[in-house]
Design a protein around this motif. Sequence first.
Motif, PDB file in Angstrom:
ATOM      1  N   GLY A 170       0.826  -1.196   0.000  1.00 62.77           N
ATOM      2  CA  GLY A 170       0.000   0.000   0.000  1.00 62.77           C
ATOM      3  C   GLY A 170       0.858   1.243   0.000  1.00 62.77           C
ATOM      4  O   GLY A 170       1.698   1.429  -0.881  1.00 62.77           O
ATOM      5  N   VAL A 171       0.679   2.119   1.000  1.00 63.51           N
ATOM      6  CA  VAL A 171       1.498   3.322   1.118  1.00 63.51           C
ATOM      7  C   VAL A 171       1.967   3.476   2.557  1.00 63.51           C
ATOM      8  O   VAL A 171       1.326   2.976   3.490  1.00 63.51           O
ATOM      9  N   GLU A 172       3.099   4.130   2.716  1.00 62.26           N
ATOM     10  CA  GLU A 172       3.563   4.472   4.048  1.00 62.26           C
ATOM     11  C   GLU A 172       4.043   5.919   4.038  1.00 62.26           C
ATOM     12  O   GLU A 172       4.435   6.444   2.998  1.00 62.26           O
ATOM     13  N   THR A 173       3.983   6.562   5.192  1.00 59.74           N
ATOM     14  CA  THR A 173       4.406   7.951   5.322  1.00 59.74           C
ATOM     15  C   THR A 173       5.601   8.024   6.252  1.00 59.74           C
ATOM     16  O   THR A 173       5.563   7.464   7.360  1.00 59.74           O
ATOM     17  N   ILE A 174       6.666   8.666   5.792  1.00 58.23           N
ATOM     18  CA  ILE A 174       7.874   8.798   6.592  1.00 58.23           C
ATOM     19  C   ILE A 174       8.281  10.267   6.646  1.00 58.23           C
ATOM     20  O   ILE A 174       7.928  11.057   5.779  1.00 58.23           O
ATOM     21  N   LYS A 175       9.022  10.611   7.679  1.00 57.36           N
ATOM     22  CA  LYS A 175       9.558  11.960   7.823  1.00 57.36           C
ATOM     23  C   LYS A 175      11.064  11.859   7.949  1.00 57.36           C
ATOM     24  O   LYS A 175      11.577  11.017   8.693  1.00 57.36           O
ATOM     25  N   THR A 176      11.774  12.699   7.199  1.00 57.54           N
ATOM     26  CA  THR A 176      13.221  12.628   7.210  1.00 57.54           C
ATOM     27  C   THR A 176      13.809  14.035   7.234  1.00 57.54           C
ATOM     28  O   THR A 176      13.242  14.965   6.659  1.00 57.54           O
ATOM     29  N   PRO A 177      14.928  14.219   7.909  1.00 56.92           N
ATOM     30  CA  PRO A 177      15.578  15.541   7.899  1.00 56.92           C
ATOM     31  C   PRO A 177      16.231  15.812   6.554  1.00 56.92           C
ATOM     32  O   PRO A 177      16.500  14.897   5.775  1.00 56.92           O
ATOM     33  N   LEU A 178      16.473  17.076   6.285  1.00 51.24           N
ATOM     34  CA  LEU A 178      17.232  17.484   5.105  1.00 51.24           C
ATOM     35  C   LEU A 178      18.673  17.766   5.506  1.00 51.24           C
ATOM     36  O   LEU A 178      18.919  18.169   6.632  1.00 51.24           O
ATOM     37  N   PRO A 179      19.640  17.534   4.631  1.00 51.54           N
ATOM     38  CA  PRO A 179      19.499  17.119   3.238  1.00 51.54           C
ATOM     39  C   PRO A 179      19.129  15.650   3.103  1.00 51.54           C
ATOM     40  O   PRO A 179      19.450  14.831   3.976  1.00 51.54           O
ATOM     41  N   ALA A 180      18.457  15.316   1.989  1.00 48.26           N
ATOM     42  CA  ALA A 180      17.985  13.953   1.780  1.00 48.26           C
ATOM     43  C   ALA A 180      17.835  13.674   0.295  1.00 48.26           C
ATOM     44  O   ALA A 180      17.841  14.594  -0.540  1.00 48.26           O
ATOM     45  N   ILE A 181      17.704  12.397  -0.017  1.00 45.88           N
ATOM     46  CA  ILE A 181      17.480  11.935  -1.384  1.00 45.88           C
ATOM     47  C   ILE A 181      16.002  11.599  -1.537  1.00 45.88           C
ATOM     48  O   ILE A 181      15.414  10.928  -0.682  1.00 45.88           O
ATOM     49  N   LEU A 182      15.406  12.047  -2.645  1.00 44.92           N
ATOM     50  CA  LEU A 182      14.012  11.749  -2.944  1.00 44.92           C
ATOM     51  C   LEU A 182      13.939  11.136  -4.336  1.00 44.92           C
ATOM     52  O   LEU A 182      14.519  11.665  -5.281  1.00 44.92           O
ATOM     53  N   THR A 183      13.242   9.988  -4.479  1.00 46.99           N
ATOM     54  CA  THR A 183      12.988   9.452  -5.814  1.00 46.99           C
ATOM     55  C   THR A 183      11.483   9.434  -6.059  1.00 46.99           C
ATOM     56  O   THR A 183      10.698   9.144  -5.153  1.00 46.99           O
ATOM     57  N   THR A 184      11.102   9.759  -7.280  1.00 50.64           N
ATOM     58  CA  THR A 184       9.702  10.041  -7.587  1.00 50.64           C
ATOM     59  C   THR A 184       8.992   8.879  -8.261  1.00 50.64           C
ATOM     60  O   THR A 184       9.569   8.167  -9.079  1.00 50.64           O
ATOM     61  N   ASP A 185       7.714   8.721  -7.910  1.00 52.22           N
ATOM     62  CA  ASP A 185       6.864   7.723  -8.542  1.00 52.22           C
ATOM     63  C   ASP A 185       5.879   8.420  -9.466  1.00 52.22           C
ATOM     64  O   ASP A 185       5.753   9.654  -9.461  1.00 52.22           O
ATOM     65  N   LEU A 186       5.121   7.648 -10.231  1.00 56.29           N
ATOM     66  CA  LEU A 186       4.243   8.199 -11.254  1.00 56.29           C
ATOM     67  C   LEU A 186       3.160   9.122 -10.710  1.00 56.29           C
ATOM     68  O   LEU A 186       2.776  10.097 -11.345  1.00 56.29           O
ATOM     69  N   ARG A 187       2.624   8.799  -9.549  1.00 53.02           N
ATOM     70  CA  ARG A 187       1.456   9.526  -9.047  1.00 53.02           C
ATOM     71  C   ARG A 187       1.812  10.792  -8.273  1.00 53.02           C
ATOM     72  O   ARG A 187       0.948  11.411  -7.666  1.00 53.02           O
ATOM     73  N   LEU A 188       3.072  11.187  -8.282  1.00 49.10           N
ATOM     74  CA  LEU A 188       3.471  12.381  -7.534  1.00 49.10           C
ATOM     75  C   LEU A 188       2.900  13.656  -8.160  1.00 49.10           C
ATOM     76  O   LEU A 188       2.416  14.534  -7.447  1.00 49.10           O
ATOM     77  N   ASN A 189       2.951  13.777  -9.481  1.00 49.41           N
ATOM     78  CA  ASN A 189       2.423  14.962 -10.155  1.00 49.41           C
ATOM     79  C   ASN A 189       2.304  14.701 -11.648  1.00 49.41           C
ATOM     80  O   ASN A 189       2.668  13.620 -12.133  1.00 49.41           O
ATOM     81  N   VAL A 190       1.805  15.692 -12.356  1.00 47.65           N
ATOM     82  CA  VAL A 190       1.744  15.649 -13.822  1.00 47.65           C
ATOM     83  C   VAL A 190       2.649  16.762 -14.349  1.00 47.65           C
ATOM     84  O   VAL A 190       2.373  17.940 -14.125  1.00 47.65           O
TER      85      VAL A 190
END
Length: 257
Positions: A170-190
């Motif tokens: 399903g989905v999970e929600t996490i919180k992380t300090p910056l600086p950090a790495i983010l990788t994007t999935d299809l449903r993030l935006n158009v």
Amino acid sequence: MSNLRILVATKRVVDYAVKIRVNAAGSAVETANVKHSMNPFDEIGTEQAIQIKEALAKSKTGTAEVVVVSCGPAKAQETLRTALAMGADRAIHVDSEEDLQPLAVAKLLKAVVEKEKPDMVILGKQAIDDDSNQTGQMLAGLLNWPQATFASKVELGDKSMTVTREVDGGVETIKTPLPAILTTDLRLNVPRYASLPNIMKAKKKPLAKFAAADLGVDIKPRLQTLKIAEPPKRQGGKLVESVDDLVDKLKNEAKVL
């Protein structure tokens, strides 16, 4: 959050609408005279960075600079100009004619990060040409930064980000300090389309160029591709008269029972 610098990695790939063909030597996918474009997941990453920049400007809580980077041959600059036309501020091209593997790209990006000192690095979760899904995770490991992969929603806080990510269950929600790495999935935006005026403006935006050797990175391939072949063509289906007939064919013809 006052001043944020976001580094977005982009890759030039064979366009998603092109029917892929294996070259005559069976050593790679045919790329000659084939349309290329920005990797779709990287487009989403670029769009996310621009949306963060716009949200900060609108709320008057800070500013953001969006820097796009691409590692590859000279034509990768076309991809960078596309990102600049979307709204990125400046670009970096790491020039290399080598067939770069994920570890080499991660090492090159690490060197760029050490130069640029961004607060966040955004990558597509994978490239549609090799589907490796490795570079973001490798970069996080090399930098010893926290990572949030397969993001479908991102919310920035004070020196932190909260990410909803897609997982098998399903989905999970996490919180992380910056600086950090983010990788994007299809449903993030158009991703937005670049307007003609912005395409013209992009030609004047800064684009720095480095060679891999300038960054002191060993990009020698660690893996060797022995052969690439197209999958066997699917055979036509057969109509059966009854369930017993179906079971018989599955057992004696297809031999899957």
